[in-house]
Design a protein around this motif. Structure first.
Motif, PDB file in Angstrom:
ATOM      1  N   ILE A   5      -3.836  34.512   1.857  1.00  0.00           N
ATOM      2  CA  ILE A   5      -4.956  34.097   2.706  1.00  0.00           C
ATOM      3  C   ILE A   5      -5.540  35.347   3.350  1.00  0.00           C
ATOM      4  N   SER A   6      -6.808  35.615   3.082  1.00  0.00           N
ATOM      5  CA  SER A   6      -7.438  36.840   3.562  1.00  0.00           C
ATOM      6  C   SER A   6      -7.594  36.837   5.079  1.00  0.00           C
ATOM      7  N   SER A   7      -7.200  37.941   5.690  1.00  0.00           N
ATOM      8  CA  SER A   7      -7.415  38.117   7.125  1.00  0.00           C
ATOM      9  C   SER A   7      -8.647  38.992   7.384  1.00  0.00           C
ATOM     10  N   LYS A   8      -9.399  39.257   6.343  1.00  0.00           N
ATOM     11  CA  LYS A   8     -10.565  40.139   6.439  1.00  0.00           C
ATOM     12  C   LYS A   8     -11.892  39.394   6.529  1.00  0.00           C
ATOM     13  N   THR A   9     -11.894  38.116   6.151  1.00  0.00           N
ATOM     14  CA  THR A   9     -13.131  37.345   6.106  1.00  0.00           C
ATOM     15  C   THR A   9     -12.876  35.935   6.628  1.00  0.00           C
ATOM     16  N   PRO A  10     -13.852  35.339   7.307  1.00  0.00           N
ATOM     17  CA  PRO A  10     -13.668  33.979   7.813  1.00  0.00           C
ATOM     18  C   PRO A  10     -13.748  32.894   6.739  1.00  0.00           C
ATOM     19  N   VAL A  11     -14.147  33.254   5.534  1.00  0.00           N
ATOM     20  CA  VAL A  11     -14.255  32.266   4.450  1.00  0.00           C
ATOM     21  C   VAL A  11     -12.861  31.735   4.126  1.00  0.00           C
ATOM     22  N   LEU A  12     -12.718  30.412   4.138  1.00  0.00           N
ATOM     23  CA  LEU A  12     -11.424  29.808   3.841  1.00  0.00           C
ATOM     24  C   LEU A  12     -11.217  29.664   2.337  1.00  0.00           C
ATOM     25  N   GLU A  13     -10.047  30.035   1.888  1.00  0.00           N
ATOM     26  CA  GLU A  13      -9.666  29.815   0.509  1.00  0.00           C
ATOM     27  C   GLU A  13      -9.455  28.310   0.305  1.00  0.00           C
ATOM     28  N   THR A  14      -9.513  27.858  -0.928  1.00  0.00           N
ATOM     29  CA  THR A  14      -9.230  26.448  -1.189  1.00  0.00           C
ATOM     30  C   THR A  14      -7.746  26.294  -1.503  1.00  0.00           C
ATOM     31  N   ILE A  15      -7.226  25.119  -1.223  1.00  0.00           N
ATOM     32  CA  ILE A  15      -5.828  24.873  -1.562  1.00  0.00           C
ATOM     33  C   ILE A  15      -5.639  24.953  -3.077  1.00  0.00           C
ATOM     34  N   ASP A  16      -6.627  24.526  -3.837  1.00  0.00           N
ATOM     35  CA  ASP A  16      -6.538  24.631  -5.303  1.00  0.00           C
ATOM     36  C   ASP A  16      -6.396  26.084  -5.759  1.00  0.00           C
ATOM     37  N   SER A  17      -7.187  26.983  -5.161  1.00  0.00           N
ATOM     38  CA  SER A  17      -7.093  28.391  -5.564  1.00  0.00           C
ATOM     39  C   SER A  17      -5.747  28.979  -5.158  1.00  0.00           C
ATOM     40  N   LEU A  18      -5.231  28.581  -4.004  1.00  0.00           N
ATOM     41  CA  LEU A  18      -3.915  29.049  -3.579  1.00  0.00           C
ATOM     42  C   LEU A  18      -2.834  28.504  -4.506  1.00  0.00           C
ATOM     43  N   GLN A  19      -2.973  27.254  -4.909  1.00  0.00           N
ATOM     44  CA  GLN A  19      -2.011  26.634  -5.838  1.00  0.00           C
ATOM     45  C   GLN A  19      -1.969  27.401  -7.156  1.00  0.00           C
ATOM     46  N   ARG A  20      -3.126  27.775  -7.674  1.00  0.00           N
ATOM     47  CA  ARG A  20      -3.165  28.529  -8.939  1.00  0.00           C
ATOM     48  C   ARG A  20      -2.435  29.867  -8.803  1.00  0.00           C
ATOM     49  N   ARG A  21      -2.621  30.525  -7.692  1.00  0.00           N
ATOM     50  CA  ARG A  21      -1.970  31.825  -7.504  1.00  0.00           C
ATOM     51  C   ARG A  21      -0.465  31.669  -7.331  1.00  0.00           C
ATOM     52  N   GLU A  56      -9.309  32.519  12.922  1.00  0.00           N
ATOM     53  CA  GLU A  56      -7.896  32.837  12.750  1.00  0.00           C
ATOM     54  C   GLU A  56      -7.050  31.565  12.778  1.00  0.00           C
ATOM     55  N   ARG A  57      -7.360  30.670  13.706  1.00  0.00           N
ATOM     56  CA  ARG A  57      -6.622  29.403  13.777  1.00  0.00           C
ATOM     57  C   ARG A  57      -6.829  28.582  12.498  1.00  0.00           C
ATOM     58  N   ALA A  58      -8.049  28.591  11.965  1.00  0.00           N
ATOM     59  CA  ALA A  58      -8.330  27.861  10.718  1.00  0.00           C
ATOM     60  C   ALA A  58      -7.530  28.447   9.561  1.00  0.00           C
ATOM     61  N   LYS A  59      -7.400  29.767   9.516  1.00  0.00           N
ATOM     62  CA  LYS A  59      -6.615  30.420   8.460  1.00  0.00           C
ATOM     63  C   LYS A  59      -5.140  30.033   8.567  1.00  0.00           C
ATOM     64  N   LEU A  60      -4.613  30.015   9.785  1.00  0.00           N
ATOM     65  CA  LEU A  60      -3.219  29.633   9.974  1.00  0.00           C
ATOM     66  C   LEU A  60      -3.003  28.152   9.646  1.00  0.00           C
ATOM     67  N   ARG A  61      -3.957  27.302  10.011  1.00  0.00           N
ATOM     68  CA  ARG A  61      -3.887  25.877   9.676  1.00  0.00           C
ATOM     69  C   ARG A  61      -3.911  25.710   8.161  1.00  0.00           C
ATOM     70  N   LEU A  62      -4.730  26.499   7.480  1.00  0.00           N
ATOM     71  CA  LEU A  62      -4.777  26.459   6.019  1.00  0.00           C
ATOM     72  C   LEU A  62      -3.413  26.798   5.426  1.00  0.00           C
ATOM     73  N   ALA A  63      -2.745  27.806   5.974  1.00  0.00           N
ATOM     74  CA  ALA A  63      -1.422  28.177   5.467  1.00  0.00           C
ATOM     75  C   ALA A  63      -0.454  27.005   5.591  1.00  0.00           C
ATOM     76  N   VAL A  64      -0.483  26.320   6.728  1.00  0.00           N
ATOM     77  CA  VAL A  64       0.403  25.165   6.941  1.00  0.00           C
ATOM     78  C   VAL A  64       0.028  24.023   5.994  1.00  0.00           C
ATOM     79  N   ASP A  65      -1.257  23.707   5.926  1.00  0.00           N
ATOM     80  CA  ASP A  65      -1.704  22.609   5.065  1.00  0.00           C
ATOM     81  C   ASP A  65      -1.385  22.888   3.594  1.00  0.00           C
ATOM     82  N   ALA A  66      -1.590  24.130   3.163  1.00  0.00           N
ATOM     83  CA  ALA A  66      -1.299  24.489   1.773  1.00  0.00           C
ATOM     84  C   ALA A  66       0.189  24.377   1.496  1.00  0.00           C
TER      85      ALA A  66
END
Length: 72
Positions: A5-21, A56-66
């Motif tokens: 999960i990038s800490s350089k940009t506010p754009v959220l990754e998708t769970i699908d893209s994280l799953q592929r990686r 930042e909170r959205a990125k951390l929430r994404l990590a938990v949700d993923a």
């Protein structure tokens, strides 16, 4: 620990893209030995990164949700 999960940009990754990686990583490491996180700290440079506290909170929430979605 996979810093996917990038800490350089506010754009959220998708769970699908994280799953592929993560699927790619499981070719080399057993899934139960993997974890997901931001790639590095949210202030990894002297000036920080262009993220708000809400970003930042959205990125951390994404990590938990993923993690819940992928390692259910």
């Amino acid at each position: 620990m996979l810093g996917l999960i990038s800490s350089k940009t506010p754009v959220l990754e998708t769970i699908d893209s994280l799953q592929r990686r993560i699927d790619e990583a499981t070719k080399y490491i057993a899934p139960e030995r993997l974890a997901i996180s931001p790639q590095c700290g949210f202030a990894s440079s002297a000036g920080g990164n262009p993220l708000t506290e809400a970003d930042e909170r959205a990125k951390l929430r994404l990590a938990v949700d993923a993690a819940h979605a992928i390692w259910r």
